[in-house]
Design a protein around this motif. Structure first.
Motif, PDB file in Angstrom:
ATOM      1  N   ARG A  96       7.574 -20.538   2.574  1.00 44.47           N
ATOM      2  CA  ARG A  96       6.203 -20.720   2.106  1.00 44.47           C
ATOM      3  C   ARG A  96       5.282 -21.118   3.261  1.00 44.47           C
ATOM      4  O   ARG A  96       4.101 -20.773   3.278  1.00 44.47           O
ATOM      5  CB  ARG A  96       6.166 -21.797   1.013  1.00 44.47           C
ATOM      6  N   LEU A  99       4.714 -17.827   5.006  1.00 42.69           N
ATOM      7  CA  LEU A  99       3.950 -16.866   4.189  1.00 42.69           C
ATOM      8  C   LEU A  99       3.176 -17.613   3.105  1.00 42.69           C
ATOM      9  O   LEU A  99       3.479 -17.509   1.911  1.00 42.69           O
ATOM     10  CB  LEU A  99       4.894 -15.849   3.556  1.00 42.69           C
ATOM     11  N   ASP A 101       0.374 -17.238   1.658  1.00 45.42           N
ATOM     12  CA  ASP A 101      -0.438 -16.493   0.691  1.00 45.42           C
ATOM     13  C   ASP A 101       0.367 -15.464  -0.099  1.00 45.42           C
ATOM     14  O   ASP A 101      -0.219 -14.622  -0.792  1.00 45.42           O
ATOM     15  CB  ASP A 101      -1.595 -15.780   1.424  1.00 45.42           C
ATOM     16  N   ASN A 102       1.677 -15.511   0.006  1.00 46.31           N
ATOM     17  CA  ASN A 102       2.511 -14.547  -0.694  1.00 46.31           C
ATOM     18  C   ASN A 102       2.670 -14.976  -2.161  1.00 46.31           C
ATOM     19  O   ASN A 102       3.314 -15.977  -2.461  1.00 46.31           O
ATOM     20  CB  ASN A 102       3.880 -14.457  -0.012  1.00 46.31           C
ATOM     21  N   SER A 103       2.082 -14.215  -3.070  1.00 46.33           N
ATOM     22  CA  SER A 103       2.072 -14.604  -4.490  1.00 46.33           C
ATOM     23  C   SER A 103       3.465 -14.532  -5.109  1.00 46.33           C
ATOM     24  O   SER A 103       3.812 -15.355  -5.963  1.00 46.33           O
ATOM     25  CB  SER A 103       1.112 -13.700  -5.275  1.00 46.33           C
ATOM     26  N   LEU A 105       6.314 -15.061  -3.563  1.00 45.28           N
ATOM     27  CA  LEU A 105       7.056 -16.226  -3.063  1.00 45.28           C
ATOM     28  C   LEU A 105       6.597 -17.499  -3.782  1.00 45.28           C
ATOM     29  O   LEU A 105       7.410 -18.367  -4.125  1.00 45.28           O
ATOM     30  CB  LEU A 105       6.844 -16.357  -1.558  1.00 45.28           C
ATOM     31  N   GLN A 106       5.291 -17.583  -4.038  1.00 51.08           N
ATOM     32  CA  GLN A 106       4.761 -18.737  -4.765  1.00 51.08           C
ATOM     33  C   GLN A 106       5.330 -18.775  -6.188  1.00 51.08           C
ATOM     34  O   GLN A 106       5.714 -19.848  -6.680  1.00 51.08           O
ATOM     35  CB  GLN A 106       3.239 -18.680  -4.814  1.00 51.08           C
ATOM     36  N   GLY A 253       7.813  -8.079  -7.637  1.00 50.26           N
ATOM     37  CA  GLY A 253       7.688  -8.657  -6.308  1.00 50.26           C
ATOM     38  C   GLY A 253       8.529  -9.909  -6.162  1.00 50.26           C
ATOM     39  O   GLY A 253       9.094 -10.179  -5.092  1.00 50.26           O
ATOM     40  N   ILE A 257      11.408 -10.465  -3.314  1.00 48.66           N
ATOM     41  CA  ILE A 257      11.392 -11.550  -2.326  1.00 48.66           C
ATOM     42  C   ILE A 257      12.670 -12.374  -2.412  1.00 48.66           C
ATOM     43  O   ILE A 257      13.181 -12.848  -1.396  1.00 48.66           O
ATOM     44  CB  ILE A 257      10.142 -12.452  -2.506  1.00 48.66           C
TER      45      ILE A 257
END
Length: 289
Positions: A96, A99, A101-103, A105-106, A253, A257
């Motif tokens: 995190r 990255l 801003d990776n939705s 991953l969030q 996604g 990930i």
């Protein structure tokens, strides 16, 4: 091996210390929301299982078998939470940061945190239930030397049991470690587990019959096991992510990930087989006792 005139510590003393560790770790889990609390209880339960296995001939068979089964059950519950903490702290948090801003991953991190909360709540409730209280009560029986078979009072029989079990554990580890370079992840895990059992037996033996040789062997064995921690952690991360992926949509996604994190974690293990072999040869080259 040791001074035959020196009285041996009764195994009841050793197992009483193990039960104290479990009690302290249960309290730790009850008030602490960290990896360390789950890990402390996991280690204490592993020591309980190792002690029960080593001292099996000296304990009532029905008591030993039942307690060992319960300890395995509770250890599995604790390990699941421990591995989720590991996934979050050692894999998701660095990802995190890299990255932010990776939705996908969030979303994965939120899923893991939700699972951690649920598992932690369930474990805390479990630790207050009658099944765990019964486990603790059975374990506490071992605090009393009178609970043990008369053979536990014999230094000669106790020392023979420890030495024979040490040799058995060493032989098992040697079978797993014959072809280190060709070990796949599953075989490597088996090798690591056999080393861990060897270490536990050596630690109990050292506690009962202090020996400079056993101490040196343990020191070298710890180096070998420490070098394999990354591989064990990668396996744990893979198992927890694969469980979480069961609830993810195909082609999402978040699922992608998760798969990439598994690959990255296992690729980062970087086991140096030559180094492992060198450390293993150095370990088995030392006398056990």
């Amino acid at each position: 091996m040791t001074d035959a005139q020196k009285p041996a510590i009764h195994p009841a003393t050793i197992m009483a210390e193990v039960m104290d560790e479990i009690d302290a770790a249960r309290a730790f889990v009850a008030h602490d929301d960290s990896f360390d609390s789950a890990q402390a209880l996991r280690v204490a339960l592993r020591r309980l299982r190792s002690g029960l296995t080593l001292f099996r001939p000296l304990l009532p068979p029905d008591h030993n078998k039942a307690l060992l089964e319960e300890a395995r059950w509770l250890a599995a519950e604790v390990t699941r939470l421990r591995d989720l903490y590991l996934l979050w702290q050692d894999t998701l948090t660095p990802a995190r940061v890299a990255l932010p801003d990776n939705s996908a991953l969030q979303a994965l991190e939120e899923r893991v945190l939700g699972r951690i909360d649920a598992e932690r709540t369930a474990l805390r409730a479990l630790l207050d239930e009658s099944r765990v209280r019964d486990l603790i009560a059975r374990g506490s029986d071992m605090r009393d030397p009178a609970f043990w078979r008369p053979a536990a009072e014999s230094r000669e029989k106790l020392e023979t049991l420890c030495l024979e079990t040490l040799e058995l554990r060493l032989n098992q580890a040697m079978k797993h470690g014959e072809t280190l370079k060709r070990l796949d992840s599953q075989a490597r895990d088996s090798f690591r587990k056999s080393l861990r059992k060897l270490r536990a037996t050596a630690e109990f033996t050292q506690a009962l019959f202090a020996s400079k040789k056993t101490k040196a062997f343990l020191k070298q064995l710890k180096k070998l096991l420490d070098s394999m921690v990354a591989a064990r952690d990668a396996s744990a991360v893979r198992d927890r992510l694969e469980e979480l992926m069961d609830d993810m949509d195909e082609g999402s996604g978040e699922r992608h990930i998760a798969q990439e994190l598994i690959k990255a974690k296992e690729a980062g293990v970087g086991l140096d087989h030559k180094r492992l072999q060198k450390m293993w040869r150095a370990t088995v080259g030392l006398p056990l006792h």
